[in-house]
Write an enzyme that holds these catalytic residues in place. Structure first.
Site, PDB file in Angstrom:
ATOM      1  CD  GLU A  65     -22.804  41.560-136.435  1.00  0.00           C
ATOM      2  OE1 GLU A  65     -23.351  40.969-137.403  1.00  0.00           O
ATOM      3  OE2 GLU A  65     -23.215  41.484-135.268  1.00  0.00           O
TER       4      GLU A  65
ATOM      5  CE  LYS B 206     -31.933  54.859-136.723  1.00  0.00           C
ATOM      6  NZ  LYS B 206     -33.041  53.885-136.568  1.00  0.00           N
TER       7      LYS B 206
ATOM      8  CB  CYS C  38     -26.304  38.587-136.821  1.00  0.00           C
ATOM      9  SG  CYS C  38     -25.358  38.910-135.352  1.00  0.00           S
TER      10      CYS C  38
ATOM     11  CD  GLU D  41     -29.748  37.288-141.289  1.00  0.00           C
ATOM     12  OE1 GLU D  41     -29.941  38.377-141.857  1.00  0.00           O
ATOM     13  OE2 GLU D  41     -28.906  37.133-140.394  1.00  0.00           O
TER      14      GLU D  41
ATOM     15  CB  ALA E 228     -26.819  50.569-128.360  1.00  0.00           C
TER      16      ALA E 228
HETATM   17  O1  TXE Z   1     -32.872  45.974-140.590  1.00  0.00           O
HETATM   18  P1  TXE Z   1     -32.140  47.294-141.034  1.00  0.00           P
HETATM   19  P2  TXE Z   1     -34.406  45.728-140.213  1.00  0.00           P
HETATM   20  C1  TXE Z   1     -31.744  41.482-140.761  1.00  0.00           C
HETATM   21  C2  TXE Z   1     -32.836  40.459-140.568  1.00  0.00           C
HETATM   22  C3  TXE Z   1     -34.069  41.268-140.645  1.00  0.00           C
HETATM   23  C4  TXE Z   1     -33.682  42.295-141.673  1.00  0.00           C
HETATM   24  C5  TXE Z   1     -34.477  43.566-141.656  1.00  0.00           C
HETATM   25  O2  TXE Z   1     -32.779  39.511-141.604  1.00  0.00           O
HETATM   26  O3  TXE Z   1     -35.159  40.523-141.072  1.00  0.00           O
HETATM   27  O4  TXE Z   1     -32.349  42.573-141.387  1.00  0.00           O
HETATM   28  O5  TXE Z   1     -34.464  44.158-140.357  1.00  0.00           O
HETATM   29  C6  TXE Z   1     -31.383  51.561-139.650  1.00  0.00           C
HETATM   30  N1  TXE Z   1     -29.626  54.556-143.408  1.00  0.00           N
HETATM   31  N2  TXE Z   1     -31.170  41.935-139.516  1.00  0.00           N
HETATM   32  O6  TXE Z   1     -35.301  46.340-141.232  1.00  0.00           O
HETATM   33  O7  TXE Z   1     -32.954  48.056-141.992  1.00  0.00           O
HETATM   34  C7  TXE Z   1     -32.601  51.053-138.920  1.00  0.00           C
HETATM   35  O8  TXE Z   1     -33.421  52.126-138.516  1.00  0.00           O
HETATM   36  C8  TXE Z   1     -29.202  54.404-142.149  1.00  0.00           C
HETATM   37  C9  TXE Z   1     -29.894  41.392-139.171  1.00  0.00           C
HETATM   38  O9  TXE Z   1     -34.615  46.119-138.815  1.00  0.00           O
HETATM   39  O10 TXE Z   1     -30.789  46.895-141.476  1.00  0.00           O
HETATM   40  C10 TXE Z   1     -31.965  50.300-137.782  1.00  0.00           C
HETATM   41  O11 TXE Z   1     -31.542  51.202-136.782  1.00  0.00           O
HETATM   42  N3  TXE Z   1     -29.774  53.581-141.265  1.00  0.00           N
HETATM   43  C11 TXE Z   1     -29.243  42.136-138.081  1.00  0.00           C
HETATM   44  C12 TXE Z   1     -30.736  49.669-138.442  1.00  0.00           C
HETATM   45  O12 TXE Z   1     -30.501  50.456-139.614  1.00  0.00           O
HETATM   46  C13 TXE Z   1     -30.823  52.853-141.673  1.00  0.00           C
HETATM   47  C14 TXE Z   1     -30.091  42.695-137.022  1.00  0.00           C
HETATM   48  C15 TXE Z   1     -30.924  48.211-138.859  1.00  0.00           C
HETATM   49  O13 TXE Z   1     -32.066  48.124-139.683  1.00  0.00           O
HETATM   50  C16 TXE Z   1     -31.322  52.969-142.985  1.00  0.00           C
HETATM   51  C17 TXE Z   1     -31.331  43.233-137.524  1.00  0.00           C
HETATM   52  C18 TXE Z   1     -30.674  53.866-143.868  1.00  0.00           C
HETATM   53  N4  TXE Z   1     -31.072  54.015-145.128  1.00  0.00           N
HETATM   54  C19 TXE Z   1     -31.833  42.801-138.717  1.00  0.00           C
HETATM   55  N5  TXE Z   1     -32.363  52.115-143.105  1.00  0.00           N
HETATM   56  C20 TXE Z   1     -27.966  41.585-137.519  1.00  0.00           C
HETATM   57  N6  TXE Z   1     -26.924  41.510-138.327  1.00  0.00           N
HETATM   58  O14 TXE Z   1     -27.867  41.289-136.350  1.00  0.00           O
HETATM   59  C21 TXE Z   1     -32.516  51.493-141.923  1.00  0.00           C
HETATM   60  N7  TXE Z   1     -31.593  51.948-141.043  1.00  0.00           N
END
Ligand code: TXE
Length: 496
Positions: free
Chosen positions: A252, A177, A286, A385, A160
């Site tokens: 990212e 968020k 990541c 991943e 964040a």
């Molecule tokens: O990710 P999401 P999740 C990868 C990792 C993990 C997978 C799922 O492989 O197993 O993603 O994790 C918000 N509109 N990474 O489900 O959904 C959600 O609330 C707007 C890699 O946690 O991508 C959260 O705040 N926002 C990664 C954020 O998106 C939405 C780190 C990330 O959630 C949304 C985390 C929508 N429609 C997981 N849907 C990295 N690159 O570091 C969800 N969110």
């Protein structure tokens, strides 16, 4: 404890009146309730941020005053470091020393961007030579406007802050968020921001699920930029939503980063960095170097050492002294990783260690450090991943082969190379198609250096100067010398 949203300078209840549990992954028990924001809250927050941006209460503040506030936020984070780190460990499961690194980095990030904003102010506009003396052309950099920052759970506060600190430093206003899985440290950030007297509406926090609280932010017409870190599928949705309103996005996303290890390196150092590259933060990183390529001469010896060292890693609750591997963040993520491990049993890879729940650990979302060797190149576990403590290792014979294996795949976030031959390291670093290359190490991350991916790993850069400019628009201001005459319409023919 039940948290609130922070909108327009006030902590408020969510419009839904609902909350959801924050679960400690080490005990599988809820220990707090988080406000479930929705589209109504997102709309209120965006409007507050829009108003605060448009009336200039932040963007027009003298830069020195703005940066003084940012430094107070940094000090506020440091003053609460122990509490926030403990909360982060409880919410996410990461070992406490790693949570402490995160919170220290978050504080530094505010100081760093305060310094950059001061330096940018001192530099002022940039002159442009347009090749015509009658014109004085300059570049002025201005804040992008209202930023929606949507962040993940793996480094809840730090991811964040990578967005909030440069955005605020640039003069933007923000709606944050955080991930519904780990929101609590961001609530603490809101308290600190409130306490240091950031003007109302400049920073807003809407907790809640992705679809309910995140999606409305990405679709909102009053948002100028969406800064996102998370999964590829959600990143795609964010970009699609932003496309409708031609909003700027930075993404990212995931990775499947390679680590190329040549046989001339010190085997202890290779073991150390391979383990750190995949097992720190439970592999929920990541940039984790989850595909390791080892020169065949070293391969058998290295596999043996990796297996024996991985089996010594202390697994347990993140707040327990000596623990180096905490529980996976949530039940869902635990099941997702276990699914990969189950399917990997039939892929033809050799499992050296791990592969599931550690013996004797009945409660908590624990997965033992897992190593696969001789992994088929089309196996899911090699290609996708996993986002957990799972590493795949294969041998290679030549530098060209290693590079080709490393570059094969949709991702390009990071890569690492290890060899005592530094020329070779540099050559390999140039040929790897990724935004971050580590030489003779894996994972150390610096607020001062740009961070982001090639290919499907994302768009744009965070951190460093690039991470500041990502929150600034370039404005060209071109002045014509009023003593001169243009003369196309009002002058003699060809007066120009
Ligand atoms: O990710 P999401 P999740 C990868 C990792 C993990 C997978 C799922 O492989 O197993 O993603 O994790 C918000 N509109 N990474 O489900 O959904 C959600 O609330 C707007 C890699 O946690 O991508 C959260 O705040 N926002 C990664 C954020 O998106 C939405 C780190 C990330 O959630 C949304 C985390 C929508 N429609 C997981 N849907 C990295 N690159 O570091 C969800 N969110």
């Amino acid at each position: 404890m039940t948290t609130q949203l922070y909108i327009d300078g006030i902590f408020v209840e969510p419009a839904s009146g609902r909350s959801f549990p924050a679960v400690d992954p080490a005990t599988e028990s809820a220990f707090a309730s988080v406000a479930a924001g929705n589209a109504t809250d997102a709309d209120r927050a965006v409007n507050a941020a829009r108003h605060a941006f448009d009336d200039g209460r932040w963007s027009q503040l003298p830069v020195a005053e703005r940066t003084a506030v940012l430094r107070q936020i940094a000090a506020g984070i440091r003053a609460n470091l122990d509490e926030i780190a403990a909360l982060e460990t409880r919410d996410n499961g990461k070992p406490l020393p790693e949570a402490i690194w995160d919170i220290e980095d978050a504080a530094f990030c505010f100081d760093y961007y305060a310094d950059l904003a001061d330096a940018a102010e001192a530099r002022g506009d940039t002159a442009v030579d347009v090749g015509d003396d009658r014109f004085d052309s300059r570049i002025r950099r201005e804040p992008v406007g209202v930023v929606a920052a949507i962040t993940p759970w793996n480094f809840p506060l730090l991811m964040a802050v990578w967005k909030v600190a440069p955005a605020l430093a640039a003069g933007c206003t923000v709606v944050l968020k955080p991930s519904e899985l780990c929101s609590l440290s961001c609530v603490e950030l809101a308290k600190i921001i409130d306490a240091v007297g950031v003007p109302a509406g400049v920073f807003n926090l809407v907790t809640g699920s992705g679809p309910e609280a995140g999606a409305p932010l990405t679709e909102h017409a009053l948002v100028d930029k969406v800064a996102f870190t998370g999964s590829v599928p959600t990143g795609r949705k964010v970009m699609q939503a932003a496309a409708a309103g031609i909003r700027t996005v930075s993404l990212e996303l995931g990775g499947k980063s390679p680590f190329i290890v040549f046989a001339d390196c010190d085997i202890d150092k290779a073991v150390e960095w391979i383990l750190f590259g995949i097992f720190w933060n439970k592999g929920e990183v990541c940039s984790a170097t989850s595909r390791v390529l080892v020169e065949r001469r070293l391969y058998p010896r290295l596999l043996e050492r990796l297996k024996s060292e991985a089996e010594k890693i202390v697994i347990g609750p993140g707040d327990q002294a000596g623990v180096k591997l905490g529980p996976i963040v949530s039940k869902n993520q635990y099941e997702k990783v276990m699914g990969f491990l189950d399917r990997a049993q039939h892929c033809g890879a050799q499992r050296l260690t791990g592969g599931g729940r550690p013996d004797g650990m009945e409660t908590g979302y624990y997965i033992a450090p897992t190593i696969y060797a001789d992994v088929p190149l089309d196996a899911e576990i090699w290609c996708e991943e996993v986002f957990g403590p799972v590493v795949c290792i294969n041998p290679f014979d030549t530098e060209d082969e290693a590079i080709s294996l490393a570059n094969n795949g949709p991702f390009g976030l990071a890569g690492a190379v290890m060899s005592d031959d530094l020329e070779r390291c540099d050559r390999v670093a140039s040929r790897l198609r990724a935004g971050i290359i580590w030489v003779n190490c894996s994972q150390p991350t610096f607020i001062q250096a740009p961070w982001g991916g090639y290919k499907s790993s994302g768009i744009g850069r965070e951190l460093g100067e690039a991470g500041f400019e990502a929150y600034r628009e370039l404005k060209q201001i071109t002045r014509f010398d009023h003593h001169e005459t243009w003369g196309w319409y009002l002058g003699t023919e060809n007066a120009q």
